[in-house]
Design an enzyme around this catalytic site. Structure first.
Site, PDB file in Angstrom:
ATOM      1  CB  CYS A   1      -1.091   0.060   1.225  1.00  0.00           C
ATOM      2  SG  CYS A   1      -1.739   1.700   1.718  1.00  0.00           S
TER       3      CYS A   1
ATOM      4  CG  HIS B   1      -4.089   3.209   3.993  1.00  0.00           C
ATOM      5  ND1 HIS B   1      -3.108   2.629   4.859  1.00  0.00           N
ATOM      6  CD2 HIS B   1      -4.058   4.721   4.916  1.00  0.00           C
ATOM      7  CE1 HIS B   1      -2.758   3.313   5.696  1.00  0.00           C
ATOM      8  NE2 HIS B   1      -3.356   4.354   5.874  1.00  0.00           N
TER       9      HIS B   1
ATOM     10  CB  SER C   1      -7.193   3.867  -6.930  1.00  0.00           C
ATOM     11  OG  SER C   1      -6.692   4.893  -6.372  1.00  0.00           O
TER      12      SER C   1
ATOM     13  CB  CYS D   1       0.885   1.248   4.822  1.00  0.00           C
ATOM     14  SG  CYS D   1      -0.380   0.563   4.946  1.00  0.00           S
TER      15      CYS D   1
HETATM   16  O1  LIG Z   1      -7.450  11.193  -7.163  1.00  0.00           O
HETATM   17  P1  LIG Z   1      -8.080   9.737  -7.241  1.00  0.00           P
HETATM   18  O2  LIG Z   1      -8.320   9.070  -5.774  1.00  0.00           O
HETATM   19  O3  LIG Z   1      -7.041   8.783  -7.885  1.00  0.00           O
HETATM   20  O4  LIG Z   1      -9.283   9.773  -8.142  1.00  0.00           O
HETATM   21  C1  LIG Z   1     -10.583   9.864  -7.898  1.00  0.00           C
HETATM   22  O5  LIG Z   1     -10.950  10.937  -7.477  1.00  0.00           O
HETATM   23  C2  LIG Z   1     -10.772  12.088  -8.008  1.00  0.00           C
HETATM   24  C3  LIG Z   1     -11.495  13.308  -7.435  1.00  0.00           C
HETATM   25  O6  LIG Z   1     -12.909  13.205  -7.196  1.00  0.00           O
HETATM   26  C4  LIG Z   1     -11.742  11.862  -9.438  1.00  0.00           C
HETATM   27  O7  LIG Z   1     -11.324  12.813 -10.349  1.00  0.00           O
HETATM   28  C5  LIG Z   1     -11.036  10.501 -10.246  1.00  0.00           C
HETATM   29  O8  LIG Z   1     -11.872  10.389 -11.114  1.00  0.00           O
HETATM   30  C6  LIG Z   1     -11.230   9.340  -8.959  1.00  0.00           C
HETATM   31  O9  LIG Z   1     -10.928   8.314  -9.468  1.00  0.00           O
END
Ligand SMILES: O=P(O)(O)O[C@H]1O[C@H](CO)[C@@H](O)[C@H](O)[C@H]1O
Ligand SMILES: O=P(O)(O)O[C@H]1O[C@H](CO)[C@@H](O)[C@H](O)[C@H]1O
Lengths: 346, 346
Positions: free
Chosen positions: A51, A164, A161, A54
């Protein structure tokens, strides 16, 4: 014959944005044969060597996280905004663009990979609140940062994604669209009444009770009358505060407490780690006074019927406007009736 | 130094809604470790005995579909709107609601369960266009129907619960939020210039060429300068028509042709049946003249990087405003370079 408006299709008015939402109370009965989501049930370890959030681990960018013990924030390695932007505004007939600049940060809520807000201790959530306050103050103090958007995407169906526990802060030069809409309506009310729109709204809701979810000494969690998402909720401070920077120590703890209470209800609803996007809307940091602002934290959770069936905001919603199938009152009642203890501890 | 605005973070202005969108051209490089979608690859039969949209089959409501040979429409068995609504408007301090009424219909594009628009014959898509025209005219002629929203949710990730080729029409008394925004900006331009905003925009785009996808005799498909979704596109008639009812027979065929061309590009992009929500925005049917309106069909497809990785419109997007990772020009170029023939026929 005068039918109760809440039992037939109707539109409700959002006093903060000035927009309407279509409510179809009779429609939740339709059978669902569409897409179902995968339910995430894996128990996570407290530390995951793969991760990138972490403590002590190395991120994609090559940077290494400190062995943090408290909530930890850092600049996003793949930021949507960059601090400096040398471009000039562009306008050519009907094409119009402006450079935008800003700072994007990631906020790890806890060093413990296995946690989420509802199962964190109140004192540890309080540390998150303190860090939000610090970031709002520091980012907001910068010359070209006129708005600081604190938010969390929780759950993979909300584009998160990494499980955590973490949120983000995107701060920028211009005032974003959604904030501008609310600013306008808050200001209009303030100028006309010299009272906070949300203070008055809160007073009304506390009297009616039917949309209230939780109440602590300084905060109320409720399903707003104009809720869009099936189990949308809003946390409003009883004091007319423009931004989280005004919370005193006792109120910080109380804010942590109501966040925990609300998110426990959420997890208990379908006995799953409830996905949502949450965000704090508060006064711009543009150097102006904003007596009209009354900060609040909103939760937009997509699940509708079960841990695997969500509400899709698609065709009609994209081209016409938001539509929901259960009323705010039905949603509030279901959430209210749930136990206060997290299902995983029972 | 003056950097090209298109290569650094910037905001673009949507001339139709008056809203801004954040573009982060450098951000598509970030690694993706989040949720991936299941790719639907099954070949479908031309008739499915369990499909409630196939000819001759019985629906959930107990009603039986005719043995239709051409596009077929019927009233939704689980409509979000009902034709009659006996309630009265409700207002109590800060709570405000209005009854809403309307008619919801389902439009089966073809009796053949296995088809989608890109693989249908132009003459069969033309029949869909004719049915849309008929529905727009008939529904719009009704006393309490002031707006007719034609749309399609394609693919299960767009909340579509049945792969049988079909769309929907929700028609209602009030003018929906998104339509109202566009009405306002179209009207302002019309009053100031006595020309259609979209005619002028189209002229500019045809000169610049970089966002054009397809051009037929009467229509243009392009990625609008202010596109929100990664491969968003828009079909605009060259003639300044307020609504689809004005299309003559030749233009109906031409409209079908450009829909087919665009959706073939879409399918070819990731060699998958490309999910999207599409919708036609056109003049309200409120009995007033709408010289400012210029109808257009928009496509909002969620896929970003592959057949399984979509763009999530979550935290920042919900609380601040839309954000995208590739520019409209990059998207247009990729789509333009794809073959004109559907990948499944190669
Ligand atoms: O920044 P991250 O977590 O990779 O991305 C996530 O949040 C963002 C902000 O809301 C979005 O624009 C992305 O589409 C989403 O996958
Ligand atoms: O009417 P359907 O196809 O059952 O439902 C789908 O389209 C509707 C209109 O965009 C949405 O409200 C639903 O959330 C979606 O699942």
């Amino acid at each position: 014959m005068n039918t109760d408006i809440n039992t037939t299709p109707h539109r409700r008015y959002n006093i903060l944005t000035g927009e309407w939402i279509l409510v179809s109370p009779h429609r939740n009965k339709r059978p669902w044969q569409g897409k179902t989501e995968k339910q995430t049930t894996e128990k996570r370890e407290t530390y995951d060597p793969t991760c990138y959030l972490c403590p002590g681990n190395t991120r994609n960018s090559g940077k290494t996280n400190p062995e943090y013990k408290k909530p930890f924030s850092f600049e996003n390695d793949f930021p949507a905004l960059l601090p400096k932007n040398p471009s000039e505004a562009f306008e050519q007939d009907l094409l119009k663009a402006e450079p935008e600049s800003g700072i994007c940060k990631v906020v790890c809520f806890s060093p413990d990979h296995s946690l989420t807000l509802p199962i964190m201790k109140i004192e540890d959530i309080t540390e998150v609140v303190k860090l939000w306050k610090k970031e709002y103050a520091n980012l907001g103090a910068k010359q070209n940062i006129n708005y600081v958007q604190i938010f969390e995407n929780k759950g993979d169906i909300m584009g998160c994604s990494n499980p955590h526990p973490h949120g983000q802060i995107w701060s920028q030069k211009s005032i974003p669209t959604e904030v501008q809409k609310k600013s306008e309506h808050l200001k209009k009310y303030w100028l006309e009444n010299k009272r906070s729109l949300l203070s008055d709204y809160l007073k009304q809701e506390l009297k009616l009770k039917e949309r209230i979810l939780e109440e602590t000494e300084h905060f109320v969690a409720l399903v707003p009358y104009w809720a869009v998402w099936p189990f949308e909720a809003m946390i409003i401070p009883k004091n007319h505060y423009q931004h989280i920077g005004q919370l005193n120590e006792e109120e910080e703890v109380d804010f942590a407490k109501i966040i925990k209470k609300l998110t426990i209800k959420y997890d208990n609803l379908f006995e799953t780690s409830f996905p949502y996007s949450s965000g704090i809307h508060q006064a711009p940091t543009d150097g102006l006074e904003h007596p009209e602002w009354h900060f609040h934290m909103s939760f937009y959770p997509p699940l509708l019927r079960s841990a695997t069936v969500k509400k899709f905001m698609v065709g009609y919603e994209m081209f016409a406007g938001p539509q929901r199938d259960i009323t705010a009152e039905q949603a509030a009642q279901r959430l209210r009736e749930l136990p206060d203890e997290h299902y995983s501890f029972r």
